[in-house]
Motif scaffolding. Structure first.
Motif, PDB file in Angstrom:
ATOM      1  N   ARG A  25       0.836  -1.204   0.000  1.00 33.51           N
ATOM      2  CA  ARG A  25       0.000   0.000   0.000  1.00 33.51           C
ATOM      3  C   ARG A  25       0.864   1.245   0.000  1.00 33.51           C
ATOM      4  NH1 ARG A  25      -3.876  -2.295   4.532  1.00 33.51           N
ATOM      5  NH2 ARG A  25      -5.190  -3.576   3.202  1.00 33.51           N
ATOM      6  N   SER A  26       0.498   2.199  -0.831  1.00 30.67           N
ATOM      7  CA  SER A  26       1.232   3.449  -0.946  1.00 30.67           C
ATOM      8  C   SER A  26       0.544   4.530  -0.125  1.00 30.67           C
ATOM      9  CB  SER A  26       1.289   3.864  -2.425  1.00 30.67           C
ATOM     10  OG  SER A  26       1.937   5.076  -2.571  1.00 30.67           O
ATOM     11  N   ARG A  27       1.349   5.275   0.657  1.00 33.02           N
ATOM     12  CA  ARG A  27       0.814   6.357   1.482  1.00 33.02           C
ATOM     13  C   ARG A  27       1.583   7.640   1.162  1.00 33.02           C
ATOM     14  NH1 ARG A  27       2.721   8.067   6.399  1.00 33.02           N
ATOM     15  NH2 ARG A  27       3.936   6.165   6.580  1.00 33.02           N
ATOM     16  N   PHE A  28       0.868   8.661   0.709  1.00 34.25           N
ATOM     17  CA  PHE A  28       1.466   9.952   0.381  1.00 34.25           C
ATOM     18  C   PHE A  28       2.093  10.553   1.636  1.00 34.25           C
ATOM     19  CE2 PHE A  28       0.955  14.606   0.274  1.00 34.25           C
ATOM     20  CZ  PHE A  28       1.805  14.889  -0.783  1.00 34.25           C
ATOM     21  N   CYS A  29       3.324  11.054   1.507  1.00 30.15           N
ATOM     22  CA  CYS A  29       4.023  11.667   2.652  1.00 30.15           C
ATOM     23  C   CYS A  29       4.249  13.160   2.472  1.00 30.15           C
ATOM     24  CB  CYS A  29       5.364  10.994   2.875  1.00 30.15           C
ATOM     25  SG  CYS A  29       5.198   9.327   3.479  1.00 30.15           S
ATOM     26  N   GLY A  30       4.313  13.618   1.230  1.00 28.59           N
ATOM     27  CA  GLY A  30       4.527  15.044   1.026  1.00 28.59           C
ATOM     28  C   GLY A  30       5.269  15.327  -0.259  1.00 28.59           C
ATOM     29  N   PHE A  31       5.635  16.590  -0.397  1.00 28.88           N
ATOM     30  CA  PHE A  31       6.383  17.029  -1.568  1.00 28.88           C
ATOM     31  C   PHE A  31       7.794  17.394  -1.138  1.00 28.88           C
ATOM     32  CE2 PHE A  31       1.977  17.875  -2.703  1.00 28.88           C
ATOM     33  CZ  PHE A  31       1.911  17.246  -3.937  1.00 28.88           C
ATOM     34  N   VAL A  32       8.746  17.214  -2.040  1.00 29.50           N
ATOM     35  CA  VAL A  32      10.148  17.483  -1.761  1.00 29.50           C
ATOM     36  C   VAL A  32      10.678  18.408  -2.853  1.00 29.50           C
ATOM     37  CG1 VAL A  32      12.412  16.444  -1.410  1.00 29.50           C
ATOM     38  CG2 VAL A  32      10.366  15.158  -0.828  1.00 29.50           C
ATOM     39  N   ARG A  33      11.363  19.470  -2.450  1.00 27.57           N
ATOM     40  CA  ARG A  33      11.990  20.363  -3.433  1.00 27.57           C
ATOM     41  C   ARG A  33      13.214  19.642  -4.003  1.00 27.57           C
ATOM     42  NH1 ARG A  33      11.593  25.682  -4.718  1.00 27.57           N
ATOM     43  NH2 ARG A  33      10.347  26.154  -2.890  1.00 27.57           N
ATOM     44  N   LEU A  34      13.241  19.496  -5.325  1.00 26.54           N
ATOM     45  CA  LEU A  34      14.298  18.737  -5.978  1.00 26.54           C
ATOM     46  C   LEU A  34      15.669  19.399  -5.869  1.00 26.54           C
ATOM     47  CD1 LEU A  34      12.305  17.560  -9.097  1.00 26.54           C
ATOM     48  CD2 LEU A  34      12.948  16.208  -7.109  1.00 26.54           C
ATOM     49  N   SER A  35      15.720  20.668  -5.554  1.00 29.09           N
ATOM     50  CA  SER A  35      17.005  21.363  -5.408  1.00 29.09           C
ATOM     51  C   SER A  35      17.608  21.200  -4.009  1.00 29.09           C
ATOM     52  CB  SER A  35      16.840  22.846  -5.735  1.00 29.09           C
ATOM     53  OG  SER A  35      15.921  23.442  -4.842  1.00 29.09           O
ATOM     54  N   GLU A  36      16.915  20.528  -3.110  1.00 37.16           N
ATOM     55  CA  GLU A  36      17.415  20.285  -1.749  1.00 37.16           C
ATOM     56  C   GLU A  36      18.760  19.548  -1.840  1.00 37.16           C
ATOM     57  OE1 GLU A  36      18.334  19.582   1.967  1.00 37.16           O
ATOM     58  OE2 GLU A  36      16.569  20.799   1.548  1.00 37.16           O
ATOM     59  N   PRO A  37      19.836  20.097  -1.242  1.00 34.61           N
ATOM     60  CA  PRO A  37      21.164  19.486  -1.357  1.00 34.61           C
ATOM     61  C   PRO A  37      21.236  18.024  -0.898  1.00 34.61           C
ATOM     62  CG  PRO A  37      21.359  21.697  -0.473  1.00 34.61           C
ATOM     63  CD  PRO A  37      19.892  21.372  -0.531  1.00 34.61           C
ATOM     64  N   ARG A  38      20.541  17.676   0.188  1.00 38.34           N
ATOM     65  CA  ARG A  38      20.573  16.276   0.662  1.00 38.34           C
ATOM     66  C   ARG A  38      19.906  15.340  -0.337  1.00 38.34           C
ATOM     67  NH1 ARG A  38      18.093  17.515   6.388  1.00 38.34           N
ATOM     68  NH2 ARG A  38      16.943  18.854   4.979  1.00 38.34           N
ATOM     69  N   LEU A  39      18.860  15.822  -0.980  1.00 38.62           N
ATOM     70  CA  LEU A  39      18.198  15.014  -2.003  1.00 38.62           C
ATOM     71  C   LEU A  39      19.096  14.859  -3.228  1.00 38.62           C
ATOM     72  CD1 LEU A  39      15.740  13.471  -2.980  1.00 38.62           C
ATOM     73  CD2 LEU A  39      14.790  15.632  -3.784  1.00 38.62           C
ATOM     74  N   GLN A  40      19.823  15.888  -3.592  1.00 37.55           N
ATOM     75  CA  GLN A  40      20.741  15.812  -4.725  1.00 37.55           C
ATOM     76  C   GLN A  40      21.815  14.744  -4.495  1.00 37.55           C
ATOM     77  OE1 GLN A  40      20.670  17.282  -7.791  1.00 37.55           O
ATOM     78  NE2 GLN A  40      18.608  17.826  -7.129  1.00 37.55           N
ATOM     79  N   VAL A  41      22.312  14.637  -3.263  1.00 38.42           N
ATOM     80  CA  VAL A  41      23.290  13.593  -2.939  1.00 38.42           C
ATOM     81  C   VAL A  41      22.673  12.220  -3.140  1.00 38.42           C
ATOM     82  CG1 VAL A  41      24.624  12.551  -1.052  1.00 38.42           C
ATOM     83  CG2 VAL A  41      24.610  15.032  -1.354  1.00 38.42           C
ATOM     84  N   LEU A  42      21.449  12.027  -2.670  1.00 36.78           N
ATOM     85  CA  LEU A  42      20.756  10.749  -2.833  1.00 36.78           C
ATOM     86  C   LEU A  42      20.532  10.432  -4.311  1.00 36.78           C
ATOM     87  CD1 LEU A  42      19.373   8.370  -1.421  1.00 36.78           C
ATOM     88  CD2 LEU A  42      17.275   9.723  -1.428  1.00 36.78           C
ATOM     89  N   LEU A  43      20.117  11.424  -5.084  1.00 27.10           N
ATOM     90  CA  LEU A  43      19.881  11.204  -6.511  1.00 27.10           C
ATOM     91  C   LEU A  43      21.178  10.877  -7.250  1.00 27.10           C
ATOM     92  CD1 LEU A  43      17.298  14.024  -7.259  1.00 27.10           C
ATOM     93  CD2 LEU A  43      16.867  11.569  -7.072  1.00 27.10           C
TER      94      LEU A  43
END
Length: 70
Positions: A25-43
């Motif tokens: 089951r999928s549960r929506f958690c929110g939106f994430v700004r793609l320019s977030e530096p921590r997210l860029q490291v993960l990507l």
């Protein structure tokens, strides 16, 4: 129990859609700004794939609610 986070985004978007999948089951958690530096490291570390609707998707395994490093 297997849990994972799914991040989806389009090429033109500034925001991604984050959901947690648990027991199929999928549960929506929110939106994430793609320019977030921590997210860029993960990507940079994790392979994303393009789905049939031209939306990028990244699946991230979770352990105790926290993403693991790839």
């Amino acid at each position: 129990m297997s849990r994972r986070a799914i991040l989806r985004w389009s090429d033109e978007g500034e925001w991604g859609h984050l959901a947690v999948v648990e027991e199929g089951r999928s549960r929506f958690c929110g939106f994430v700004r793609l320019s977030e530096p921590r997210l860029q490291v993960l990507l940079d570390r994790s392979p994303a794939s393009l789905d049939d609707t031209e939306v990028w998707e990244l699946s991230i395994p979770l352990i105790a609610g926290q993403p693991t490093a790839a």
